[in-house]
Design an enzyme around this catalytic site. Structure first.
Site, PDB file in Angstrom:
ATOM      1  N   GLY A 108       2.645  -2.499   3.926  1.00 64.30           N
ATOM      2  CA  GLY A 108       2.262  -1.673   2.675  1.00 64.30           C
ATOM      3  C   GLY A 108       2.980  -2.237   1.495  1.00 64.30           C
ATOM      4  N   GLY A 110       0.173   0.557   1.256  1.00 60.60           N
ATOM      5  CA  GLY A 110      -0.900   0.963   1.224  1.00 60.60           C
ATOM      6  C   GLY A 110      -1.885   2.149   0.276  1.00 60.60           C
ATOM      7  N   GLY A 143      -6.006   4.026   0.821  1.00 66.35           N
ATOM      8  CA  GLY A 143      -5.893   4.582  -0.379  1.00 66.35           C
ATOM      9  C   GLY A 143      -5.448   5.695  -1.194  1.00 66.35           C
ATOM     10  NE  ARG A 193       6.041   8.650  -2.163  1.00 68.46           N
ATOM     11  CZ  ARG A 193       6.004   8.456  -0.533  1.00 68.46           C
ATOM     12  NH1 ARG A 193       6.013   8.826   0.224  1.00 68.46           N
ATOM     13  NH2 ARG A 193       6.193   7.293  -0.989  1.00 68.46           N
ATOM     14  NE  ARG A 200       8.146   2.172   1.350  1.00 71.30           N
ATOM     15  CZ  ARG A 200       7.182   3.401   2.011  1.00 71.30           C
ATOM     16  NH1 ARG A 200       8.020   3.997   3.263  1.00 71.30           N
ATOM     17  NH2 ARG A 200       7.133   4.413   1.371  1.00 71.30           N
ATOM     18  CG  ASP A 269       6.780   1.857   8.517  1.00 74.74           C
ATOM     19  OD1 ASP A 269       6.908   1.545   9.490  1.00 74.74           O
ATOM     20  OD2 ASP A 269       5.506   2.357   7.504  1.00 74.74           O
TER      21      ASP A 269
END
Length: 520
Positions: A108, A110, A143, A193, A200, A269
């Site tokens: 990602g 992604g 996506g 978010r 990560r 991840d």
């Protein structure tokens, strides 16, 4: 903030459109200061007929953003990705990782695009749009995110925050009638978010796999300087970084276990460098207690079962340690130097097990309303082990058990019925309850004070799968009132809320047939 007839917007040309939404916060470069080997600048892909599903007041407050702004077309345009505010600097980051224990290479971002890095009175907040369209790192995906999974992530992010669990946050969901193919045809949505950073374990693994030590060092320094400044003062700053991440991860997972939360897809991840719960996909809260509960039907081997979460977290930390090893080594280092670096990494990870155990017992003592015994944590093992065995064998509802346990008397069993009735084998409960009462009496527990303390840590309301499913089904009919109602209830999980009693009930029979997977 939503109704059954949501306002809709039509996307303008993504290459040229600029939203007029003003920001109540200053912005800073944040991740963008690292440079373009770490990300790609791009604009989100527009979604047609976008409409507001819900906005979370507590998350909006973190940005100093009035909730009323969500009803404005510019809010919808900006936070669905149809236009880009002049304060935004959208980009997608690159990371790799292990999935189900196997190296998967580049993964990602992604479908997540960072919109901006806000600096507010509550701290730095990276604003990210999940489901905002293709990026250079999308691989074979489209996506997009679907309304179903977006509602689950949105509600659980805010529910976990209210429970006190370290977590990313969710500001809003914006939906669209655009079709998205998953196991069936669904409709698209974008979740906004928030987190201080979305870095990560997989970001570090990516550059370690490419043997780009300079980038690895730059990324580690960025995390230390911005989020863990105390590590700078250590004799070995990168070892201190690994240790700090290890401790934060232990704290997070211990809290998961205590509230009965199963993440479902603990790939590297999906592990936050800050020890935040991230990427709510096929998660679940325990209904009937099952130590080996698997919430993700894609997890055929049970790798991420509830009981396995602490060990998986430790395994993931070993992957992070492996990625960081080059930072301890000089170019051309010999085998002895490498052995020394490995020893330093192990030393940094060593505190994980003790920290996890300490936090585990701390949480469960609070849930039981008891104090640390003179003999330490080991003295509590028999009481807890016998309880977990009993809950497992009797398939007792986890949340209801802990909530009702607060109401029993230390003197006798006269008030046991609400919790005793959860057990098929009442005699088995009576045996354990007597040992518990003996402990309470030995501590001269004051029932009223203990009850208040226990109700403050044992939630009445959690996001059970069937509650999310009901909200999703109504949302598919453009009725978002249940999303907002559920959000409000979950934002006060420890309060009685008599008007919301139905949300605390045992799951209906049909809930047993619900399955969640990695499809989102």
């Amino acid at each position: 903030m939503s109704d059954t007839h949501p306002s809709q917007t039509t996307p303008r040309d993504a290459a040229d459109s600029v939203a007029t939404l003003s920001a109540p916060f200053p912005t800073m470069p944040g991740f963008a200061e690292l440079g373009e080997r770490f990300f790609t600048r791009l604009r989100p892909t527009p979604l047609p007929s976008a409409y507001l599903v819900s906005v979370a007041p507590n998350a909006a407050a973190l940005l100093g953003m009035p909730v009323e702004a969500a009803s404005e077309p510019d809010f919808i345009e900006a936070f669905v990705g149809n236009s880009v505010p002049d304060w935004a600097d959208p980009l997608a980051t690159v990371y790799s990782g292990h999935q189900f224990g196997v190296w998967a290479g580049q993964l990602g971002d992604g479908r997540a695009i960072r919109l901006a890095q806000a600096q507010t009175d509550t701290g730095p907040w990276e604003i990210q749009l999940k489901g905002a369209g293709l990026t250079p790192y999308s691989r074979m995906a489209d996506g997009r995110a679907v309304l179903r999974s977006s509602i689950r992530e949105y509600l659980c992010s805010e529910a976990m925050a209210a429970l006190g669990v370290p977590t990313t946050r969710a500001l809003s969901i914006i939906g669209s009638d655009a079709p998205v193919r998953r196991e069936t045809i669904e409709t698209a949505a974008v979740v906004t978010r928030l987190a201080p950073t979305f870095i990560r374990f997989g970001h570090f693994e990516h550059f370690a796999a490419h043997e780009d030590v300079a980038a690895l060092r730059q990324l580690a320094d960025f995390v230390i300087n911005n989020f863990m400044p105390a590590c700078r003062e250590a004799a070995q700053p990168y070892q201190a970084l690994l240790r700090e991440v290890s401790l934060r991860t232990a704290d997070m997972v211990a809290h998961w276990q205590a509230i009965g939360f199963c993440h479902g897809v603990m790939n590297t991840d999906n592990m936050s460098i800050l020890g935040l719960t991230i990427d709510y996909g096929p998660f679940g809260f325990l209904d009937a207690f099952d130590a080996n509960h698997i919430c993700n039907h894609s997890d055929t081997q049970g790798r991420y079962a509830y009981s396995q979460q602490p060990q998986v977290a430790f395994w993931n930390l070993h992957c992070l340690a492996q990625a960081l090893l080059p930072l301890w080594l000089e170019p051309g280092a010999d085998e002895a130097a490498r052995d020394g670096a490995v020893a330093q990494a192990r030393e940094a990870l060593d505190p994980f097990r003790d920290r996890y155990a300490s936090e585990f017992f701390r949480h469960y003592r609070a849930k039981l309303g008891i104090h640390m015994p003179a003999g330490g944590d080991k003295e509590d093992e028999p009481l807890l082990t016998s309880l977990f065995q009993l809950l497992h064998e009797q398939h007792v509802d986890y949340t209801l058990f802990w909530r009702n346990l607060a109401r029993i008397s230390s003197a006798d069993g006269s008030g046991d019925a609400p919790v005793r009735d959860l057990f098929l084998d009442r005699a088995a409960w009576d045996t354990w309850a007597e040992s518990y009462r003996n402990r309470l009496r030995a501590e001269q527990s004051d029932d009223a004070a203990r009850r208040v303390a226990m109700l403050a840590v044992n939630p009445k309301y959690v996001l059970r799968n069937h509650l999310a499913e009901i909200a999703i089904r109504r949302a598919r009919e453009k009725d978002f009132s249940e999303v907002d109602r559920l959000l409000a209830v979950l934002s006060r999980p420890f309060d009685e809320q008599p008007e919301a009693e139905a949300y605390a009930a045992l799951p209906p029979d049909w809930a047993g047939g619900l399955e969640v997977s990695c499809s989102s």
